[in-house]
Scaffold this motif. Structure first.
Motif, PDB file in Angstrom:
ATOM      1  N   THR A 110       0.820  -1.207   0.000  1.00 26.62           N
ATOM      2  CA  THR A 110       0.000   0.000   0.000  1.00 26.62           C
ATOM      3  C   THR A 110       0.856   1.260   0.000  1.00 26.62           C
ATOM      4  N   LEU A 111       2.165   1.083   0.195  1.00 26.25           N
ATOM      5  CA  LEU A 111       3.054   2.226   0.420  1.00 26.25           C
ATOM      6  C   LEU A 111       4.234   2.298  -0.531  1.00 26.25           C
ATOM      7  N   VAL A 112       4.924   1.173  -0.714  1.00 27.96           N
ATOM      8  CA  VAL A 112       6.205   1.148  -1.435  1.00 27.96           C
ATOM      9  C   VAL A 112       6.280  -0.129  -2.257  1.00 27.96           C
ATOM     10  N   ARG A 113       6.741  -0.002  -3.518  1.00 26.91           N
ATOM     11  CA  ARG A 113       6.804  -1.167  -4.398  1.00 26.91           C
ATOM     12  C   ARG A 113       8.112  -1.199  -5.175  1.00 26.91           C
ATOM     13  N   PHE A 114       8.679  -2.397  -5.303  1.00 24.19           N
ATOM     14  CA  PHE A 114       9.778  -2.596  -6.244  1.00 24.19           C
ATOM     15  C   PHE A 114       9.215  -2.572  -7.666  1.00 24.19           C
ATOM     16  N   ALA A 153       8.922   2.563  -6.375  1.00 21.18           N
ATOM     17  CA  ALA A 153       7.835   3.541  -6.397  1.00 21.18           C
ATOM     18  C   ALA A 153       7.265   3.647  -4.983  1.00 21.18           C
ATOM     19  N   PHE A 154       6.880   4.853  -4.607  1.00 22.30           N
ATOM     20  CA  PHE A 154       6.391   5.055  -3.238  1.00 22.30           C
ATOM     21  C   PHE A 154       5.342   6.159  -3.203  1.00 22.30           C
ATOM     22  N   VAL A 155       4.509   6.117  -2.169  1.00 20.64           N
ATOM     23  CA  VAL A 155       3.478   7.135  -1.979  1.00 20.64           C
ATOM     24  C   VAL A 155       4.120   8.362  -1.342  1.00 20.64           C
ATOM     25  N   GLN A 156       3.945   9.494  -1.996  1.00 17.99           N
ATOM     26  CA  GLN A 156       4.527  10.749  -1.500  1.00 17.99           C
ATOM     27  C   GLN A 156       3.405  11.718  -1.129  1.00 17.99           C
ATOM     28  N   CYS A 157       3.476  12.242   0.073  1.00 21.02           N
ATOM     29  CA  CYS A 157       2.492  13.222   0.530  1.00 21.02           C
ATOM     30  C   CYS A 157       3.157  14.591   0.602  1.00 21.02           C
ATOM     31  N   PRO A 215      22.249   4.084  -4.532  1.00 17.62           N
ATOM     32  CA  PRO A 215      20.907   4.501  -4.119  1.00 17.62           C
ATOM     33  C   PRO A 215      19.866   4.006  -5.109  1.00 17.62           C
ATOM     34  N   TYR A 216      18.673   3.737  -4.616  1.00 12.06           N
ATOM     35  CA  TYR A 216      17.586   3.362  -5.508  1.00 12.06           C
ATOM     36  C   TYR A 216      17.068   4.588  -6.264  1.00 12.06           C
ATOM     37  N   GLN A 217      16.600   4.340  -7.474  1.00 15.75           N
ATOM     38  CA  GLN A 217      15.852   5.373  -8.183  1.00 15.75           C
ATOM     39  C   GLN A 217      14.457   5.394  -7.577  1.00 15.75           C
ATOM     40  N   LEU A 218      14.074   6.510  -7.012  1.00 14.48           N
ATOM     41  CA  LEU A 218      12.786   6.621  -6.331  1.00 14.48           C
ATOM     42  C   LEU A 218      11.780   7.332  -7.224  1.00 14.48           C
ATOM     43  N   VAL A 219      10.637   6.696  -7.417  1.00  8.96           N
ATOM     44  CA  VAL A 219       9.572   7.241  -8.269  1.00  8.96           C
ATOM     45  C   VAL A 219       8.378   7.574  -7.374  1.00  8.96           C
ATOM     46  N   PRO A 220       8.115   8.863  -7.136  1.00 16.38           N
ATOM     47  CA  PRO A 220       6.993   9.221  -6.267  1.00 16.38           C
ATOM     48  C   PRO A 220       5.647   9.067  -6.959  1.00 16.38           C
TER      49      PRO A 220
END
Length: 340
Positions: free
Chosen positions: A210-214, A221-225, A253-258
């Motif tokens: 529900t929050l963070v996914r590979f 990918a992650f939920v950003q508020c 570091p991981y590539q983070l996709v909000p």
């Protein structure tokens, strides 16, 4: 000793499982509405792969599905308490090159809801002979839900401490104990634990899906508020900081996709845990939940950055979120080599 692999969701798949809603579940007040959502999911899946439908009545499901390609569907008539197959369905591993399904205990997210039928589904599925003869079966005597873990298929497991260390699951086990179990059962090299992040109204104690996914071995990918007035702002900001400290096995570091925090949705006066992170990866496509919001398109465009080679397909999941779950929660992928 043979190596053990917990495949990533983006690997090739034979199919996806659905446990169809019925009148003897909490879906009863909105049964027709939620059935339409399941039909939309099913129709997208059979364009790409097989579909395993667990149901109490095949005829009832056929009536709902209508005129579609039934050659792609495997039916299994079994009793069920609910429809969250992500958590009561099998987890699939490879021991060497041999496929094997794991049957963990499911106790209704820490004894919150009845699960006597759901806890037996994986055993009955294996006994029904829908899997290839080479597929093995192991019963694992600990509580674990599929939505509580994410695998990159390369030895890294991602989870949340809020869920796995909660009461009424495996309270006699420490974080260290669980890591050792995961290394033995899944063959993982390490476990990344998130200590922050939650969604209001969530019954699962912060499932990772529900929050963070590979999205790949290098991408998360992650939920950003970004709304400081939202009750989730502080927790999700802390979660984002945690993610920024995580590194791949290679030390990068991981590539983070909000992904945007979904607009607040209320049902019967309570806020629901709507999230765009609850997407399902299938062959050549990603199905992402939508909520009749202007943010739906933004979320799809954001996710496309993580899946350049896949089509992003929105599925209206407003009916699902009324029972505090979404698209990934009602599906379970089956890797290539498992189904007949």
């Amino acid at each position: 000793m043979q190596s053990i692999t917990l495949p990533a969701e983006w690997g090739l798949q034979d199919g996806v499982m659905l446990t169809f809603p019925h009148v003897n579940t909490d879906w009863k007040p909105i049964l027709n509405e939620v059935k339409s959502c399941f039909v939309s999911i099913a129709k997208e899946i059979i364009l790409k792969e097989k579909l395993v439908v667990i149901c109490v009545s095949i005829d009832e499901v056929r009536d709902a599905l209508g005129d579609i390609d039934y050659s792609k569907i495997i039916f299994c008539e079994l009793p069920s308490n609910d429809s969250w197959v992500r958590d009561h369905g099998p987890l699939s591993i490879f021991i060497g090159n041999k496929p094997c399904i794991l049957d963990f205990n499911f106790n209704g997210w820490g004894l919150k809801f009845p699960a006597n039928y759901d806890n037996q589904i994986t055993h009955h599925l294996y006994a029904s002979k829908i899997f290839a003869p080479a597929v093995g079966y192991k019963k694992i005597d600990i509580v674990l839900e599929g939505g509580s873990i994410e695998s990159d298929g390369n030895g890294t497991l991602l989870t949340t401490a809020r869920c796995l260390l909660s009461l009424n699951r495996n309270e006699s086990m420490t974080q260290f104990d669980l890591e050792n179990v995961f290394k033995k059962i899944f063959g993982v090299k390490r476990v990344l634990w998130l200590n922050n992040g939650y969604l209001f109204g969530d019954d699962t104690d912060a499932h990772i899906d529900t929050l963070v996914r590979f999205c790949s071995r290098k991408t998360i990918a992650f939920v950003q508020c970004t709304n400081k007035n939202d009750e989730h702002f502080e927790e999700l900001s802390l979660m984002e900081k945690e993610l920024s400290t995580f590194q791949t096995l290679e030390g990068n570091p991981y590539q983070l996709v909000p992904l945007p925090m979904a607009e607040a949705i209320y049902y019967q006066g309570k806020r629901l845990p709507a999230t765009y992170a609850n997407f399902l990866i299938i062959n050549d496509a990603v199905l992402i939940p939508t909520y009749d919001s202007y943010l739906d398109e933004i979320a799809q465009m954001s996710l496309q950055k993580a899946f350049l080679d896949k089509k992003i397909i929105g599925i209206n999941c407003l009916p699902l979120i009324k029972q505090r779950g979404s698209l990934h929660c009602v599906t379970m992928q089956i890797p290539k080599g498992f189904l007949l």
